[in-house]
Each structure stands twice: as C-alpha cells, then as structure tokens.
Write an enzyme that holds these catalytic residues in place. Structure first.
Site, PDB file in Angstrom:
ATOM      1  N   GLU A   1       0.822  -1.215   0.000  1.00 45.03           N
ATOM      2  CA  GLU A   1       0.000   0.000   0.000  1.00 45.03           C
ATOM      3  C   GLU A   1       0.860   1.271   0.000  1.00 45.03           C
ATOM      4  O   GLU A   1       0.606   2.192   0.779  1.00 45.03           O
ATOM      5  CB  GLU A   1      -0.960  -0.002   1.197  1.00 45.03           C
TER       6      GLU A   1
ATOM      7  N   GLU B   1      -6.114  -8.289  -0.074  1.00 49.23           N
ATOM      8  CA  GLU B   1      -6.565  -8.409   1.314  1.00 49.23           C
ATOM      9  C   GLU B   1      -8.054  -8.143   1.355  1.00 49.23           C
ATOM     10  O   GLU B   1      -8.537  -7.179   0.770  1.00 49.23           O
ATOM     11  CB  GLU B   1      -5.891  -7.359   2.225  1.00 49.23           C
TER      12      GLU B   1
END
Ligand SMILES: *[C@@H]1O[C@H](CO)[C@@H](O)[C@H](O)[C@H]1NC(C)=O
Ligand SMILES: *[C@@H]1O[C@H](CO)[C@@H](O)[C@H](O)[C@H]1NC(C)=O
Ligand SMILES: *[C@@H]1O[C@H](CO)[C@@H](O)[C@H](O)[C@H]1NC(C)=O
Ligand SMILES: *[C@@H]1O[C@H](CO)[C@@H](O)[C@H](O)[C@H]1NC(C)=O
Ligand SMILES: *[C@@H]1O[C@H](CO)[C@@H](O)[C@H](O)[C@H]1NC(C)=O
Length: 495
Positions: free
Chosen positions: A127, A276
């Site tokens: 991220e 995720e």
C-alpha cells in the site's frame, strides 16, 4: 426448468459419484483462495506448524509481507503458491537495478528448483500510495517495480513470476456528485503515476492488486448501512443503482470502481487480485465473531459461485483473506481492531465456524497442531496491596509493552472494573515477558495465580512458548538454507 438429459442422468448417479463431483467443485474455490500470513506478533508460531495448518485446511496460496528465510524454508516442497514481498522501506534501494537483481537472486531465484518454493508473485511495497503516507513512496515505487520485474525477466523467471503492487482502495474513488462505480477514477495526486504503473503491469501481463475493506467503511462512518457491508441484503440496505445495475454490497461496488478506473486508462480487462479482504473480531463494536462469521460466509459463497461482479460477471476472483493469525504488535494507528484480523487466534485456534470452500458447511477449521504453551500461570492484581496510588501508572506501563486492545469500549474485555482492567494488563505483560518472575510484580500490585481469571467473553491468554521453538526454528532454518544453496547451485550446474 427444462431438465436436460444430463441432469436426468445425474439423478440416477450413485451417491459416491455425486459426492466426488461435489468435492471437485469445492476444490476449485479452495484453489482460488489465499491467506495473508503476517508476522507482527511478539510470539510467533513456528512456520512449520503454520504450513501444516494451511495444508490441513486445504489452503493452497499465501501472501507474505517479506521474504523471510525461515518462512520460505517451511514452505519449500509444500506446493503452496507464495506471494513474497518487498517492504516499503526497501523500495528506495530497489531503484538501483543491481540491488534489485541481487534481491531477486537471494529471495526468488534461490528457491526456484524442484522441491523449492512455488513463488508466483513478488509484491513490490505494501500500500505504498496510502493517502496517510503523504506521498512518501510515490517516487520510488514505480522504478522499483520496473527493476524487480526486469530482473525477474532477465533471470528467465518473468513468464511465471509476476510483480504487482498491493494498493489500498484509496487510490481510486467515484466523485461526490456521481458516486457510482462506473464513474471510478484514480485519486488526483497519483493519476499519472497510476496510468504509467498500469501500463507497465499490462506490458508484463502482471495483475493489479487491491485491498478492499468493507469493515473499514463501517468503522469510519456511523451512517454506513450495516447490511451493505455484507452479501445477503437486509433491512438497512438501499442498493446503489448505476446505469440500471443494482449494487447490494460494498465489495462489488468497490471492485467495479477499480474496474472503471482501469478502463479510463485503457486497461478495463486487466486481471485484478484482491490482496486483502477480511473482518476483525475484537477492538471495536463491529469487530465481533458474529459479524466476521457472517462476512466470511457470504464472501466464500460468492467466490464459490464464480459470480464475479456486475462489471465482470461470471468470473473467478483471486482473493487473499486478511488474515491468517492475530498479530499483537501490529500498529493500532488505524484502530484497536488491527491486532484482531486473524481467522485464527495468535496460537492457531480457529475463532468461528467457516467453510473455505463456500459450500455452507460451516464448521471449525483445523487448529494448529503441536503448539507448545507457557505454563498455566496468570498474573493478576494483588488485592491485598497496601497502596494503590501507582495503579494507573502501572497499567499504562503494561499496556505500552503488551496488547490491551481487548479492554476498550465494545471489545471482548470492555466493561470490566478497574481491578479487572489491571489484571488483564498485568497478565498481558507477564505473558509477553515469557512469564518471567519479575514481570509479575508492578511495585507489589501484582501477583501470579494458577486460577484462570478469564470470564465468559474475556480471555486472559497464556502465551505460546517460542524461545525454544524459535531456537529450534533458527537451527532448522540454517540447515535448510545451507541445503537450498547447495541444491540451487547444483541446479544451476545442470543447466
Ligand atoms: C532477502 O534475502 C536476504 C538474504 O537471505 C535476506 O537477508 C533478506 O532479509 C531478504 N529480504 C527480505 C525482504 O526478506
Ligand atoms: C502526514 O501528514 C499529516 C498531516 O500533515 C501528519 O499528521 C502525519 O504524521 C504525516 N504522516 C506521515 C506518515 O508522514
Ligand atoms: C509498454 O509497452 C509499450 C510497447 O512496447 C511501450 O511503448 C511503453 O513504453 C511501455 N510502457 C511502460 C510503462 O513500460
Ligand atoms: C478499563 O480500561 C479501558 C481501556 O483502557 C478504559 O476505557 C476503562 O475506562 C477502564 N475501566 C476502568 C473502570 O478503569
Ligand atoms: C482462551 O484462549 C485459549 C487459547 O486460544 C484457549 O485455549 C482457551 O480455551 C480460552 N479460554 C477461555 C476461558 O475461553
């Protein structure tokens, strides 16, 4: 409904054959399903035990957050597909091509032999474009991505091993005045960056990886309709209507917003991996076993049906659940729930019934086998202590070094009195310190006990014994690593 001859035949089939066919159908889903294996815990289960647990539960893919040698050693020969990762802090160094080549050599090529590790992806950063990072990694991520994929290509691995950048869903959005998926576009500050990155991924047939969190939508917004976070409708649900398509869950809406953003840069058909997705079980009023069970049951059923999303109907989606195990030193900056994402507790005990094949046979998963615990000793408040003045200070101290996130409002140990709070904190610290005598004193305020202080909802844990296990693991790791190097060299010689 018209019964085709095939279906008529099916009715006459012997039960065992029908069962076999059902199992074949089920295994497709399990094949698609991966698990995030994070290791930000004070006491980690030995990797060999975790790998066995994955196998016992039919899990065939894992996503790691590094390329840890002991973990990869344990995965060798398991047949489990692996996504290894380069942490954000190393991205800067990967902007040097020779360093990227060396990284690939040491953490990927080295395991690439028969009986080695089936590495399928290299995650470049985690991220890195998260809005909260204030553009810290914007300049280094793309050069790092290019170098690592080019190094894989140069090593002859590029056809089977792809790079990708797992991104938070905050890299795209749909505008306030038209908040529908089909209007999806990249966040303004990174539009050019995303455009070039998507082009590079496309050039290398590499997938886009996104992390989608319906729980966070609910957590951040008290007005968020609860049922929209799940998959089976419900009274609070008002569907989002987009060009005649009715969205009834935030997962689909979010995924299709990404598809629209990809389309806007000419790559609407790029493969998307959900890196995720999951639901935590403690540390917030919405983080409960009941909600988590509901979320996963709905998600697994959808994935099993290969329903895809409205923008990509009838497709199988590659998904990695977050996560496998609870992690007691994960940062709680986003919220106290961060340490409770596991479908298993820290010690590999399943939390709630779940059918990973999406066939609705929700039973407890197979727990970790052979876990060694510290002795059954807890640390609690000494109610006979003379002076309680320093109690708050001591609780604070304990909670600075141990995980007290279960104590908050709406959490599993919320609502205890101050003695209960103190005992919980002291015990958490005592366990983290491997039950050392001096870790259960707190200026005379604490005392060890053999009586389990747990309540109906609040678990006073006994930690797992990792010192010996870790030593064992280290020596195993070293031997295995030496073997790998030998075998890898042998393999190279042969070619
Ligand atoms: C890559 O391999 C090296 C050498 O084994 C190791 O020191 C390093 O930690 C690995 N990188 C990562 C990100 O785990
Ligand atoms: C990002 O900027 C905000 C506001 O200036 C600041 O509070 C935060 O600490 C910064 N975060 C990082 C990771 O630099
Ligand atoms: C992708 O490939 C095309 C055609 O070879 C090339 O022109 C372009 O520069 C590449 N883009 C990136 C970002 O690598
Ligand atoms: C117990 O601890 C929690 C979390 O720190 C706190 O919110 C609560 O007020 C405490 N309760 C008492 C009675 O001290
Ligand atoms: C607390 O958690 C441990 C470890 O998962 C489990 O073995 C134990 O049964 C739990 N105790 C209670 C009272 O729930």
């Amino acid at each position: 409904m018209i019964r085709s001859p095939g279906m008529a035949d099916l009715a006459g089939l012997r039960p065992w054959l029908v069962l076999l066919m059902a199992m074949a159908a089920a295994s497709t889903t399990a094949d698609a399903l991966g698990m995030n294996w994070g290791t930000q815990a004070t006491h980690q289960l030995p990797p060999k035990i975790v790998v066995k647990m994955l196998q016992d539960n039919g899990i065939k893919k894992v996503k790691l957050f590094d390329a840890d040698e002991e973990t990869l050693s344990a995965l060798a020969g398991s047949g489990i597909e692996v996504m290894v990762a380069i942490p954000n802090v190393l991205l800067d160094r990967m902007t040097d091509y020779d360093t990227a080549k060396e990284w690939v050599r040491r953490n990927v090529s080295r395991y690439h032999f028969d009986g080695g590790v089936t590495i399928k992806y290299v995650a470049v950063g985690n991220e890195p474009f998260l809005a909260a990072y204030n553009n810290t990694f914007d300049k280094v991520t793309l050069p790092a991505l290019k170098n690592v994929q080019n190094a894989l290509n140069e090593a002859g691995l590029g056809d089977t091993i792809k790079t990708t950048v797992p991104l938070n869903a905050d890299v795209y959005f749909s505008p306030q005045d038209k908040p529908v998926p089909s209007e999806g576009r990249w966040r303004a500050d990174i539009t050019e960056l995303m455009t070039e990155m998507v082009q590079f991924l496309a050039n290398n047939s590499a997938p886009f990886t996104v992390n989608i969190y319906p729980f966070i939508s609910l957590y951040l917004n008290d007005d968020f309709p609860v049922d929209f976070a799940f998959f089976e409708g419900g009274p609070t649900l008002t569907p989002v209507v987009d060009n005649g398509i009715s969205y009834t869950n935030v997962f689909d809406a979010n995924f299709d917003t990404l598809v629209a953003a990809l389309k806007s840069v000419g790559h609407g058909d790029m493969p998307v991996v959900v890196g995720e997705v999951g639901w935590p079980t403690d540390g917030d009023k919405h983080a409960t076993n009941v909600y988590a069970q509901r979320f996963y049951a709905g998600l697994m059923k959808r994935l099993a049906a290969n329903a895809g999303t409205p923008a990509r109907p009838n497709q199988y989606i590659e998904v990695y659940l977050f996560g496998l195990l609870d992690e007691d030193i994960k940062s709680v900056a986003p919220g106290d729930f961060e340490r409770h994402w596991g479908i298993f507790k820290f010690d590999g005990q399943p939390k709630f019934p779940l059918d990973l094949t999406g066939q609705g046979q929700n039973t407890m998963l197979v727990p970790a086998q052979g876990v060694e615990y510290l002795s059954r000793t807890w640390c609690v408040i000494n109610t006979n202590a003379q002076n309680m003045d320093k109690l708050a200070d001591n609780i604070n101290y304990a909670c600075t070094y141990a995980d007290c996130t279960a104590l908050g409002y709406g959490s599993s140990c919320g609502g205890m009195d101050s003695n209960g709070n103190a005992s919980y904190a002291f015990n958490a610290f005592f366990q983290v310190q491997n039950q050392k005598d001096e870790a259960c004193d707190f200026q005379g305020l604490a005392i060890p006990t053999q009586t389990d202080p747990s309540t109906q909802t609040c678990n006073f844990t006994i930690q797992i014994a990792t010192t010996s296990a870790a030593d064992h693991r280290r020596s195993f790791g070293a031997v295995a690593a030496a073997l790998f190097v030998l075998m890898a060299h042998f393999f190279l010689l042969l070619h």
